[in-house]
Scaffold this motif. Structure first.
Motif, short mmCIF file in Angstrom:
data_model
loop_
_atom_site.label_atom_id
_atom_site.label_comp_id
_atom_site.label_asym_id
_atom_site.label_seq_id
_atom_site.Cartn_x
_atom_site.Cartn_y
_atom_site.Cartn_z
N VAL A 113 0.52 -1.13 0.00
CA VAL A 113 -0.23 0.20 -0.63
C VAL A 113 1.50 0.95 -0.34
CG1 VAL A 113 -1.81 1.68 1.82
CG2 VAL A 113 -1.72 -0.96 0.89
N ALA A 114 1.82 1.54 1.31
CA ALA A 114 2.66 2.35 1.50
C ALA A 114 3.50 2.49 -0.33
CB ALA A 114 3.42 3.00 2.34
N GLY A 115 4.07 1.74 -0.96
CA GLY A 115 4.75 1.68 -2.36
C GLY A 115 4.11 2.07 -3.66
N PHE A 116 3.02 1.85 -3.53
CA PHE A 116 1.78 2.07 -4.23
C PHE A 116 1.38 3.24 -4.55
CE2 PHE A 116 -2.85 2.57 -6.16
CZ PHE A 116 -1.98 1.62 -7.80
N LEU A 117 1.50 3.92 -3.20
CA LEU A 117 0.55 5.72 -3.03
C LEU A 117 1.67 5.88 -3.58
CD1 LEU A 117 -1.89 7.39 -2.03
CD2 LEU A 117 -0.08 6.72 0.07
N ALA A 118 3.34 5.85 -3.18
CA ALA A 118 4.43 6.24 -3.45
C ALA A 118 4.79 6.52 -4.77
CB ALA A 118 5.53 5.41 -2.40
N GLY A 119 4.29 5.58 -5.76
CA GLY A 119 4.46 5.56 -7.10
C GLY A 119 3.41 6.46 -8.01
N LEU A 120 2.15 6.13 -6.84
CA LEU A 120 1.36 6.73 -6.98
C LEU A 120 1.60 8.13 -7.66
CD1 LEU A 120 -1.62 6.04 -9.18
CD2 LEU A 120 -2.19 6.89 -6.44
N LEU A 121 1.98 9.11 -6.36
CA LEU A 121 2.25 10.18 -5.38
C LEU A 121 3.63 10.76 -7.09
CD1 LEU A 121 1.90 10.87 -2.02
CD2 LEU A 121 0.15 11.43 -3.57
N GLN A 122 4.02 10.23 -7.65
CA GLN A 122 5.58 10.29 -8.42
C GLN A 122 4.58 10.21 -10.00
OE1 GLN A 122 9.19 8.52 -7.74
NE2 GLN A 122 8.39 7.10 -6.60
N ALA A 123 3.82 9.65 -10.25
CA ALA A 123 3.41 9.48 -11.50
C ALA A 123 3.20 11.22 -12.41
CB ALA A 123 2.06 8.65 -11.49
#
Ligand code: ADP
Length: 477
Positions: free
Chosen positions: A49-59
């Motif tokens: 969840v934390a990794g996915f959110l971090a990726g999402l915010l970089q997109a």
């Protein structure tokens, strides 16, 4: 707990936006920290969840670069830093989950070992072991079957009671996997462990079940060994207690024996001292002094007999046996002489003798046969205190070919049937109110038996309490 890492992700995103950092900024690597934090604290799910959110915010920063320059180097770098927090969170989270599961399993295995190492019987502890195995494996049902080959097989379930009917019907709607494993720690199979899970039983779960089965088998073996050891220790304790009790008995018997011996020796000694003193200090007329000397003589003979009996018995008990001087023996003459002596000494009794005309020749130790006869005659007189008939018989044994029978019969107090097997044992005396004061050490009959055995013969007794006894010495003619 996941709120912390998610808050950190948001904080990094806000900071980057405020600082105007672009997709290639090194600050983006800070996203790895919350992904790692979430993975360590919440496992694979938290890390993902934390990794996915971090990726999402970089997109939003990366996709324009891809749009602008295609898959250029900065665009690829941006994509990699977008995926890495998710990959790291997921991988580390999985490893954390696995090590946690392994830790829980190890803990359960230790608990299983501890549970089976307890003092209570194996049967009582098996249900607890099944419950621990179920918890360690995260399965729905565990059944343990033990067959230790020493009684009824032992069975334990976890959960202990079968599931209610309604949940059974639900169960049938769902596929159920069952795995049956042997319980074998290398010493042979001691039983089986069956695990069941509604749904799938994955590869890892099977491996874990095998490990648990091996540990249960080991623990069962240990418990069996411990039980055997306890049993052995108990047996040893009982044996020691028995041996101690026997030693006490022997000690008691020894003290009793010494008391009886001292008493037996003191009686003739007192007579010897008394008569010799009389002869020394007084002027005794000749006929009276002859009588006194007669008493001195017979008491010293009695003393001699006691000492000889004790020495002979010591020889027999130490396994040295008795030495015999065999010679042709005139049994008739021996019987007549003894009957005459006893008749003189015991006027209260009526002595009879019956010697067969055709007696087989006997080659035996004269002194030994004489002692046997004297012992039996002494007993016949001693154990018929009200007097009565004493019969001495010598004849060929009717029930044993080639044997000569020498029997002494009395109509005295007799011997109870339960005491008959013991009367020939040394130091055995059978209590009877009429003969309680009769002197004796319980050695006479054991010597008669030893002397008969030394000649290759035997001795037997028939007796009825209140009617009398008949002792038969059988000697090879
Ligand atoms: P002792 O006469 O010195 O006690 P024995 O070995 O000769 O020892 O006899 C053992 C026991 O057997 C006696 O104490 C007595 O109780 C019993 N016994 C032996 N002979 C007779 C008998 N003729 N009648 C009854 N009891 C006898």
């Amino acid at each position: 707990m996941i709120a912390g890492p998610l808050g950190l992700v948001a904080l990094i995103a806000v900071s980057m936006a405020a600082a105007g950092a672009d997709a290639g900024s090194p600050v983006r690597h800070l996203y790895l920290v919350p992904a790692l934090w979430a993975a360590l604290s919440r496992g694979a799910m938290g890390g993902a969840v934390a990794g996915f959110l971090a990726g999402l915010l970089q997109a939003p920063a990366i996709f324009p670069v891809i749009e602008e320059s295609g898959l250029s180097r900065p665009a690829l770098e941006g994509l990699v830093s977008l995926c890495i927090p998710l990959a790291l969170g997921l991988t580390v989270g999985r490893l954390v989950d696995q090590s946690r599961a392994r830790g829980a399993q190890l803990l359960a295995l230790v608990e299983i070992q501890l549970s089976l190492a307890g003092e209570t019987a194996l049967a009582a502890r098996l249900a607890e072991v099944a419950a621990l195995a179920r918890r360690a494996l995260g399965v729905d049902r565990v059944r343990l079957d033990l067959d230790l080959g020493n009684g009824a097989p032992l069975v334990a379930h976890a959960p202990a009671s079968p599931p209610p009917a309604e949940s059974q019907s639900r169960r049938h709607a769902m596929p159920c996997r069952r795995l049956v494993l042997p319980l074998d720690a290398g010493q042979g199979r001691v039983g089986t462990m069956a695990v069941e899970r509604d749904g799938d039983l994955g590869f890892a779960a099977r491996g874990a079940a095998e490990a648990v089965a091996l540990h249960v088998a080991l623990a069962v073996e240990n418990a069996r060994l411990a039980e055997r050891q306890r049993h052995f220790a108990q047996e040893l304790e009982d044996q020691i207690a028995q041996a101690t009790e026997r030693l006490r008995e022997i000690d008691r018997a020894k003290s009793e024996f010494l008391t009886v011996v001292s008493h037996e020796l003191r009686t003739p000694l007192t007579a010897l001292q008394g008569f010799s003193e009389l002869l020394l200090v007084r002027d005794v007329p000749l006929d009276q002094s002859r009588r006194y000397l007669g008493h001195v003589h017979s008491e010293s003979q009695r003393l001699g007999r006691i000492v000889t009996d004790l020495l002979d018995l010591t020889r027999i008990e130490s396994g040295r046996g008795l030495s015999l001087r065999r010679e042709p023996l005139d049994v008739r003459e021996l019987v007549e002489a003894n009957v005459e002596i006893f008749a003189c000494q015991h006027p209260l009794h009526r002595f009879e003798r019956c010697v067969a005309e055709a007696l087989p020749p006997l080659c035996a130790d004269r002194d030994a046969v004489d002692r046997m006869l004297k012992n039996l005659l002494t007993n016949a007189v001693k154990y018929s205190p009200r007097g009565g008939r004493v019969l001495v018989e010598a004849c060929p044994a009717t029930d044993r070919a080639g044997m000569l029978e020498l029997a002494v019969e009395d109509d005295g107090v007799g011997i109870p049937a339960e005491a008959l097997p013991r009367v020939f044992d040394p130091y055995v005396r059978i209590a009877h109110p009429d003969t309680a004061r009769a002197p004796g050490l319980g050695l006479g009959l054991s010597l008669v038996r030893a002397l008969a055995h030394a000649h290759g013969g035997l001795v037997e007794v028939e007796s009825l309490p209140g009617k009398g006894s008949r002792f038969r010495v059988l000697l090879p003619a």
